[in-house]
Design a protein around this motif. Structure first.
Motif, PDB file in Angstrom:
ATOM      1  N   TYR A  31       0.258   1.028  -0.267  1.00  0.00           N
ATOM      2  CA  TYR A  31       1.347   1.041  -1.232  1.00  0.00           C
ATOM      3  C   TYR A  31       1.435   2.388  -1.942  1.00  0.00           C
ATOM      4  O   TYR A  31       0.416   2.942  -2.363  1.00  0.00           O
ATOM      5  CB  TYR A  31       1.140  -0.056  -2.287  1.00  0.00           C
ATOM      6  CG  TYR A  31       1.464  -1.438  -1.814  1.00  0.00           C
ATOM      7  CD1 TYR A  31       0.649  -2.088  -0.895  1.00  0.00           C
ATOM      8  CD2 TYR A  31       2.599  -2.095  -2.268  1.00  0.00           C
ATOM      9  CE1 TYR A  31       0.958  -3.360  -0.444  1.00  0.00           C
ATOM     10  CE2 TYR A  31       2.915  -3.363  -1.826  1.00  0.00           C
ATOM     11  CZ  TYR A  31       2.092  -3.990  -0.912  1.00  0.00           C
ATOM     12  OH  TYR A  31       2.407  -5.244  -0.464  1.00  0.00           O
ATOM     13  N   VAL A  50       5.695  -0.159   0.861  1.00  0.00           N
ATOM     14  CA  VAL A  50       4.570  -1.041   1.197  1.00  0.00           C
ATOM     15  C   VAL A  50       3.877  -0.602   2.473  1.00  0.00           C
ATOM     16  O   VAL A  50       2.916  -1.234   2.907  1.00  0.00           O
ATOM     17  CB  VAL A  50       5.020  -2.507   1.298  1.00  0.00           C
ATOM     18  CG1 VAL A  50       5.705  -2.937   0.004  1.00  0.00           C
ATOM     19  CG2 VAL A  50       5.954  -2.714   2.477  1.00  0.00           C
ATOM     20  N   MET A  97      -1.920  -5.726  -1.417  1.00  0.00           N
ATOM     21  CA  MET A  97      -0.784  -6.493  -1.916  1.00  0.00           C
ATOM     22  C   MET A  97      -1.253  -7.774  -2.589  1.00  0.00           C
ATOM     23  O   MET A  97      -0.675  -8.206  -3.564  1.00  0.00           O
ATOM     24  CB  MET A  97       0.140  -6.842  -0.748  1.00  0.00           C
ATOM     25  CG  MET A  97       1.281  -7.764  -1.103  1.00  0.00           C
ATOM     26  SD  MET A  97       2.314  -8.105   0.325  1.00  0.00           S
ATOM     27  CE  MET A  97       3.486  -9.244  -0.383  1.00  0.00           C
TER      28      MET A  97
ATOM     29  N   THR B  98       4.617  -8.530  -5.528  1.00  0.00           N
ATOM     30  CA  THR B  98       5.141  -7.497  -4.635  1.00  0.00           C
ATOM     31  C   THR B  98       4.727  -6.100  -5.071  1.00  0.00           C
ATOM     32  O   THR B  98       5.131  -5.113  -4.471  1.00  0.00           O
ATOM     33  CB  THR B  98       6.680  -7.549  -4.611  1.00  0.00           C
ATOM     34  OG1 THR B  98       7.151  -7.445  -5.957  1.00  0.00           O
ATOM     35  CG2 THR B  98       7.163  -8.840  -3.985  1.00  0.00           C
ATOM     36  N   ASP B 100       5.656  -4.602  -7.687  1.00  0.00           N
ATOM     37  CA  ASP B 100       6.700  -4.000  -8.520  1.00  0.00           C
ATOM     38  C   ASP B 100       6.222  -4.062  -9.970  1.00  0.00           C
ATOM     39  O   ASP B 100       6.113  -5.147 -10.547  1.00  0.00           O
ATOM     40  CB  ASP B 100       7.991  -4.801  -8.323  1.00  0.00           C
ATOM     41  CG  ASP B 100       9.149  -4.255  -9.132  1.00  0.00           C
ATOM     42  OD1 ASP B 100      10.260  -4.795  -8.990  1.00  0.00           O
ATOM     43  OD2 ASP B 100       8.951  -3.302  -9.907  1.00  0.00           O
TER      44      ASP B 100
END
Lengths: 114, 113
Positions: A31, A50, A97, B98, B100
């Protein structure tokens, strides 16, 4: 390991010019992220990725473009620079993740558009 | 959209005392993560502490601890035995699975000798 590196450290652009902010990481992180930090404010996410070939918009993507051709590099492109893009830009990377993975930040690029 | 609010733009504390920085957030997500980052004058962003929303136990890291109230959507940071080196901007951050991440506007903390 160098961690997350960013170039340049400082840049002054004229209105309408374009430039690419470079970001690289040597930690094999999947990421990567680009943030901007306006004076007295927190960081706002511009784009993130990602993995190689995959990018997505964050909170404030307008006026920017990104690409992720390799795991290591995540350049941020400014087209037609505007004074509103004067800010400090941080690149970051993280490994996982599924975990609350710590983001490792670069030292930042201070950009002024005049 | 997720928002993160830090209602204290500036705070100060005497060296060796304890200070608490406030953070609230707004989300409809059930699974998320919360962080406190420190930004000294060098501008480097340094992770202080993190909390998974599914964990009821409050996270601690040496002199730093959090008070996580999920129902109230509150995530405060307590710094014990404050040191001069703790002087910095502190940012609360919320992250969806995610990755974010959204940051608050920050609290400028000054530790006075």
């Amino acid at each position: 390991n160098a961690g997350v590196t960013q170039t340049p450290k400082f840049r002054i652009l004229k209105i309408g010019q374009s430039m690419t902010l470079q970001c690289a990481q040597d930690m094999n992180h999947n990421y990567m992220y680009w943030y901007r930090q306006d004076p007295g404010m927190g960081l706002k996410l511009i784009y993130y990725s990602v993995g190689a070939g995959i990018t997505d918009k964050g909170e404030v993507p307008n006026g920017y473009n990104v690409s992720r051709s390799t795991t290591e590099d995540f350049p941020l492109r400014l087209e037609l620079a505007a004074p509103s893009q004067t800010s400090v830009y941080f690149c970051a990377s993280s490994y996982s993740m599924t975990l609350p993975s710590e983001q490792y930040f670069g030292p930042g690029t201070r950009l002024t558009v005049t | 959209a997720q928002t993160v609010t830090q209602s204290q733009p500036e705070m100060s504390v005497q060296e060796a005392e304890t200070v608490t920085l406030s953070c609230t957030y707004d989300t409809s997500e059930n699974n998320y993560y919360l962080f406190w980052y420190k930004q000294p004058p060098s501008r480097q962003m340094i992770l202080v502490i993190r909390q998974e929303a599914y964990k009821q136990q409050n996270a601690t890291e040496n002199r730093f601890s959090v008070n996580f109230q999920k129902a109230a959507k509150s995530f405060s940071l307590k710094i014990s035995d404050s040191q001069l080196g703790d002087t910095a901007m502190y940012f609360c951050a919320f992250m969806k699975p995610t990755n974010d991440m959204r940051f608050g506007a920050g609290t400028r903390l000054t530790v006075k000798p």
